[in-house]
Design an enzyme around this catalytic site. Structure first.
Site, PDB file in Angstrom:
ATOM      1  N   THR A 129       0.805  -1.235   0.000  1.00 32.04           N
ATOM      2  CA  THR A 129       0.000   0.000   0.000  1.00 32.04           C
ATOM      3  C   THR A 129       0.835   1.282   0.000  1.00 32.04           C
ATOM      4  OG1 THR A 129      -0.163  -0.241   2.385  1.00 32.04           O
ATOM      5  CG2 THR A 129      -1.992  -1.114   1.095  1.00 32.04           C
ATOM      6  N   ASP A 219      12.552  -4.113  -0.115  1.00 37.62           N
ATOM      7  CA  ASP A 219      11.668  -3.744   0.994  1.00 37.62           C
ATOM      8  C   ASP A 219      11.936  -4.821   2.042  1.00 37.62           C
ATOM      9  OD1 ASP A 219       9.683  -3.482   2.849  1.00 37.62           O
ATOM     10  OD2 ASP A 219       8.094  -3.066   1.403  1.00 37.62           O
TER      11      ASP A 219
HETATM   12  C1  LIG Z   1       4.735  -2.000   7.055  1.00 37.09           C
HETATM   13  C2  LIG Z   1       5.278  -2.105   5.723  1.00 37.09           C
HETATM   14  C3  LIG Z   1       5.768  -0.979   5.041  1.00 37.09           C
HETATM   15  C4  LIG Z   1       5.637   0.429   5.571  1.00 37.09           C
HETATM   16  O1  LIG Z   1       6.251   0.611   6.784  1.00 37.09           O
HETATM   17  P1  LIG Z   1       5.661   1.565   7.943  1.00 37.09           P
HETATM   18  O2  LIG Z   1       6.648   1.430   9.030  1.00 37.09           O
HETATM   19  O3  LIG Z   1       4.291   1.064   8.301  1.00 37.09           O
HETATM   20  O4  LIG Z   1       5.609   2.947   7.384  1.00 37.09           O
HETATM   21  C5  LIG Z   1       6.353  -1.189   3.808  1.00 37.09           C
HETATM   22  N1  LIG Z   1       6.414  -2.404   3.247  1.00 37.09           N
HETATM   23  C6  LIG Z   1       5.932  -3.498   3.852  1.00 37.09           C
HETATM   24  C7  LIG Z   1       6.041  -4.823   3.191  1.00 37.09           C
HETATM   25  C8  LIG Z   1       5.333  -3.392   5.109  1.00 37.09           C
HETATM   26  O5  LIG Z   1       4.846  -4.480   5.684  1.00 37.09           O
END
Ligand SMILES: *Cc1c(COP(=O)(O)O)cnc(C)c1O
Length: 461
Positions: A129, A219
């Protein structure tokens, strides 16, 4: 796996402080649910018994993390805690340069602004998201290049997080490599149900992207959980330590965004890590605009201390085995009740297939949103929607209609017991028994961005 001394996944820790929970009645929950517009994000956590909304920032910290917390150096610039944080990231992940951010999306914002130009294409192994939104806000377009198996909740392929390199090759041929600043790789893939990518696939991707001069950005939010699956499933990794597998994953990429609120066992924090000096220099500049000076980036010194210790604990073999073991325990229990869940069981939670659970509802009646509401009503267990509401709208205003319509039971790390998992599985089984009578929802308020957080609904008659 490193030589473990017991067969079960029992926790490698004991408790010395507990948080008491409020117990609620069904009429109380019905009222809370209505007040929350049938959106579990809008419930007050005090009205929740077992909170599986997210594994983000909901971890229990260890005694060592709390001790480190107390040593936080709150100097505005050049805090000692920053250097401990930076050293942990360099040591366990191997990246050259580090920028702290308040959480993962802070890093995504900065990275997207630096690397993406208007009209660029950003391929990735399924969207996330906030990640996709930052790519779009920077003028890019996300394109999903995950293997087809990932979109099929019944397919039991062991590495459903893998990239389909022929899909990437088509993009390169169509738009040219110069339009693709980087490939965004998630470990494990949250939206696919916590599914891992294999080292072999990552290596093939590295070879391909090297040939075309395209970066790989990780990520790395759940990189250690992904490493656990590699250790368990991938040929040649059984005797490797999670610590070394994590390092190898990172070494195959050019940089990373991290939400420390997951793997790293803290309640807040994140960072951007990068090997390229020029990108780092620009990020060091931009972070001042959005987060804070480059040696704290929106974090207190104590947060950076806790992250440094949490990173070390997250790559421990016993920890990951108990972590993923607990998730598997819940999934197996649900399967025994006949509840349709995404297989194989992922790293951070169980994903129930709401389309299969509530076949009488169309996607416009929000099956996953409905199911999450019913589960709360049943027993005070809070879960969340990962379907058409989370998918949101395209830049042109049309709804995204994802194939997967899931309810996510995310397990916070080191928080709940096996008995809690029993109660969760039993609650879902009770909803399953009355599934045929369940009606859908209609959306009555829709926010512009990331609507799943704040949208409200009413029950269809
Ligand atoms: C939680 C998450 C994010 C965003 O991180 P936040 O700390 O909530 O801003 C990005 N990528 C993945 C896969 C996540 O699970």
């Amino acid at each position: 796996m490193a030589k473990l001394t017991h067969k079960s996944w029992a926790e490698p820790y004991k408790m010395k402080m507990v948080e008491l929970l409020k117990m609620t009645t069904r009429p109380q929950r019905a009222k809370s649910l209505k007040n929350a517009g049938y959106n579990t994000f809008l419930l007050q956590s005090d009205d929740v018994y077992i909170d599986l909304l997210t594994d983000s920032g909901t971890n229990s910290m260890s005694d060592r993390q709390w001790s480190a917390f107390m040593t936080g150096d709150e100097a505005y610039a050049g805090s000692k805690s920053y250097y401990n944080f930076e050293n942990a990231i360099k040591k366990y992940y191997g990246y050259k340069y580090v920028i702290p951010t308040h959480q993962g999306r802070g890093a995504e914002n900065i990275l997207s602004q630096i690397l993406i130009k208007k009209g660029d294409i950003v391929p990735g192994n399924m969207y996330f998201t906030t990640t996709r939104l930052h790519q779009e806000l920077a003028g890019g377009r996300f394109v999903d290049i995950i293997i087809d198996e990932a979109h099929d909740p019944t397919n039991t392929f062991e590495f459903k997080g893998n990239v389909d390199i022929t899909k990437l090759d088509k993009l390169v041929k169509k738009y040219g490599a110069s339009k693709i600043p980087y490939v965004c790789i998630a470990t494990t893939v949250n939206m696919a149900g916590g599914q891992p990518i294999s080292i072999q696939n990552l290596k093939e991707l590295r070879t391909y992207t090297n040939k075309h001069g395209i970066k790989i950005i990780l990520d790395m939010t759940r990189v250690a959980e992904n490493a656990y699956f590699i250790q368990q499933r991938e040929k040649g990794y059984r005797d490797k330590k999670i610590k070394d597998i994590v390092f190898e994953i990172c070494s195959l990429t050019d940089g990373a965004t991290m939400s420390a609120k997951k793997d790293a066992l803290v309640n807040i924090g994140g960072f951007l890590a990068i090997n390229d000096w020029d990108v780092f220099e620009e990020a060091r500049n931009l972070v001042v605009v959005y987060e804070g000076l480059h040696t704290y980036g929106g974090l207190a010194g104590r947060d950076m201390e806790a992250i440094a210790v949490g990173i070390k604990e997250s790559v421990n073999d016993y920890h990951q085995r108990a972590r993923v073991g607990q998730v598997e325990y819940l999934g197996e229990k649900m399967s025994k009740y006949g509840i349709p869940i995404v297989k194989p069981i992922g790293g951070h939670g169980i994903f129930v297939d709401a389309k299969e659970f509530l076949p009488q509802l169309t996607q416009d009646e929000f099956p996953a949103q409905t199911l999450a509401a019913e589960i709360y009503l049943e027993s005070g267990v809070r879960t969340m929607e990962r379907g058409v509401v989370s998918a949101g709208r395209k830049p042109n205003g049309e709804n995204y209609y994802p194939k997967l319509e899931l309810v996510r039971f995310t397990i916070p790390r080191r928080v709940y017991t096996q008995a809690h998992m029993d109660v969760v599985a039993e609650s879902v089984a009770m909803v399953y028994d009355r599934r045929k009578k369940i009606k859908g929802l209609k959306m009555v308020y829709e926010p512009k961005y990331l609507r799943f957080f704040q949208a409200t609904f009413e029950k269809l008659k």
